[in-house]
Design an enzyme around this catalytic site. Structure first.
Site, PDB file in Angstrom:
ATOM      1  N   SER A 138       0.925  -1.416  -0.150  1.00 26.59           N
ATOM      2  CA  SER A 138      -0.024   0.059  -0.079  1.00 26.59           C
ATOM      3  C   SER A 138       0.892   1.170  -0.090  1.00 26.59           C
ATOM      4  O   SER A 138       2.072   1.123   0.016  1.00 26.59           O
ATOM      5  CB  SER A 138      -0.877   0.040   1.277  1.00 26.59           C
ATOM      6  OG  SER A 138      -0.217   0.365   2.315  1.00 26.59           O
ATOM      7  N   LYS A 139       0.193   2.290  -0.060  1.00 21.78           N
ATOM      8  CA  LYS A 139       1.106   3.587  -0.124  1.00 21.78           C
ATOM      9  C   LYS A 139       1.900   3.787   0.994  1.00 21.78           C
ATOM     10  O   LYS A 139       2.806   4.452   0.928  1.00 21.78           O
ATOM     11  CB  LYS A 139       0.134   4.927  -0.129  1.00 21.78           C
ATOM     12  CG  LYS A 139      -0.839   4.860  -1.576  1.00 21.78           C
ATOM     13  CD  LYS A 139      -1.180   6.142  -1.681  1.00 21.78           C
ATOM     14  CE  LYS A 139      -2.120   6.280  -3.169  1.00 21.78           C
ATOM     15  NZ  LYS A 139      -3.434   6.458  -2.964  1.00 21.78           N
TER      16      LYS A 139
END
Ligand code: GLU
Length: 487
Positions: free
Chosen positions: A244-245
């Site tokens: 994820s980010k």
């Protein structure tokens, strides 16, 4: 039979590495089998889809060189067909109208959670309703959803990655295929589109595994040939959690901006969840088409290793045709206003960018890296590294100034080629009875602002006589001024 695969992104975000990897695996298979890759933009979620995202996805694929053979088709163009499919299932009794109120639906859900079982209350209510009652409700304008009647039994498919996979139908919800506002749902739209487009292999991420039995059942109910399925494993961050980010950039476009080469990104993505079966890691596109196979797609998740991407990028950078690399660097230097060089003043020759890139590429991992190293050659404003200033200049500023001044005088009228430059500079060091480093290190700093650069005579040749002498003079002036940029 011609292999027909598809990539079906939803334009609700940018092209992320997981999506790009799915696209790439589909592309590799299509190329290898001389099949067809269809691009379908799944834009039925009107609120979250955007043109900007669609464009970013198309651009990202083009940048990677993942080209499609048909499309882009837009899922929203097929709404009428999707609806017809739902109505045909209603007609044949394989779907039913669900008039449940929101309260009933909430109670049904609670009951399912409490008992841990699919209860199919909506189906029971629908089946208990008389035809007259149903007619009356419709005439009264009551809305209803259309639900698929999941048949009894088991759904089994031979997944091309995971092998035999099975789901008990009793565990599958009677899924809504048409919402009460008349819009088709995801699974129905995908099934209708895959059939319409003649897709015979669906290769996508593991996150879709639970949709697959539903889609197979829908295909069967609609009398479609059922495609084969292959589910590729998830991509994890270095901490083992789903990528994820939080882990860093996940959009392919971010890597483009950072100077990662498309060929390196392609290579890297191919190795996420696939292995050639030996220890090779550096591959070109065509080589991958040769060696790629679904049999070697790994069953377990793979880890996105940023360091490895950088390393691969360095490998691709070094192997890249010089002309291509020079184009990349030029394009960026132009963006920074450093090219074209200001009109040559005082007879300055333009920097030989081919020679420069050739020299720098061996120590660069990304194009941005290379650019950082190339900048000082073009910039008229040299930033001296403070640490190097302290080490090379500050300790003995007057003596260093004397040495550089002598060199300036010596170099004034020599032939400007490596051999001559080396001869003269080494001669001077000898005459001054100092080690060559005591002359060359301060010189390097004067010419490039840094303590690391290609060979000093290459640097002199690159910069040319005028620029080199200017820079040496400038260093002498700074050294004499006593105001050294040491911070
Ligand atoms: N549009 C779906 C997604 O973005 C993919 C659908 C599919 O591959 O079946 O995740």
């Amino acid at each position: 039979m011609t292999l027909r695969v598809r990539f079906a992104p939803s334009p609700t975000g940018f092209l992320h590495v997981g999506g790009a990897r799915t696209a790439l695996f589909n592309w590799l298979l299509a190329r290898k089998e001389e099949g067809v890759l269809v691009l379908r933009i799944e834009d039925t979620d009107q609120e979250r889809s955007s043109e900007e995202h669609t464009q970013a996805i198309l651009h990202g694929m083009e940048w990677l060189g993942v080209t499609w053979d048909e499309g882009p088709f837009f899922q929203s163009d097929g709404l009428d067909r999707h609806r017809e499919a739902a109505l045909s299932l209603l007609e044949s009794g394989q779907a039913y109208r669900d008039f449940s109120t929101p309260e009933q639906a909430a109670r049904d859900r609670e009951e399912e959670i409490e008992t841990g079982k699919r209860t199919r209350r909506a189906r029971e209510r629908a089946d208990a309703m008389s035809a007259d009652d149903m007619q009356a409700r419709m005439e009264a304008g009551e809305t209803f959803a259309v639900r698929f009647r999941v048949p009894d039994g088991e759904t089994v498919w031979n997944d091309k990655v995971h092998g035999e996979s099975r789901f008990r139908n009793a565990e599958i919800d009677d899924l809504v295929i048409l919402r009460s506002n008349g819009t088709p749902t995801y699974n129905l739209a995908v099934v209708s589109d895959d059939a319409e487009m003649g897709i015979n292999l669906v290769l996508r991420g593991d996150d879709h595994l639970s949709n697959t039995p539903k889609q197979i059942l829908l295909h069967e109910a609609l009398g479609n040939p059922v495609p084969s399925f292959a589910h590729v494993p998830l991509i994890l961050g270095p901490d083992g959690k789903r990528l994820s980010k939080r882990h860093g950039a996940t959009a392919v476009g971010d890597y483009e901006k950072e100077g990662i080469l498309p060929g390196a990104m392609f290579n890297f993505l191919a190795l996420l969840g696939w292995s050639p079966g030996d220890d090779r890691e550096v591959f070109g596109r065509e080589e991958l088409v040769e060696v790629f196979s679904l049999e070697r797609v790994l069953k377990k998740s793979s880890v996105f290793d940023f360091k490895k991407l950088e390393w691969l990028n360095g490998q691709h950078l070094a192997a890249m045709p010089l002309k291509e690399l020079v184009e990349q660097v030029k394009w960026r230097l132009t963006g920074k206003g450093l090219l074209p060089e200001p009109p040559a003043s005082g007879g300055r020759e333009a920097i030989d960018i081919y020679f420069l890139v050739e020299l720098l590429k061996v120590r660069a991992r990304t194009v941005e890296d290379l650019l950082d190293q190339a900048e000082p050659y073009f910039s008229t404003d040299i930033d001296y590294e403070p640490k190097a200033v302290r080490k090379q200049w500050a300790k003995d500023a007057e003596a260093v100034a004397d040495r550089l001044e002598r060199l300036h005088a010596e170099l004034g009228d020599v032939d400007w080629d490596q051999e001559r430059l080396e001869e003269v500079s080494r001669g001077l060091a000898e005459e001054l009875e100092i080690g060559a480093g005591k002359l060359f290190q301060p010189l390097r700093l004067a010419l490039t602002g840094s303590s690391a650069s290609p060979g000093i005579f290459d640097v002199l040749v690159l910069l040319g006589r005028e620029r080199s002498l200017d820079r040496i003079q400038r260093a002498v002036n700074i050294l004499r001024s006593g105001e050294l940029p040491t911070e």
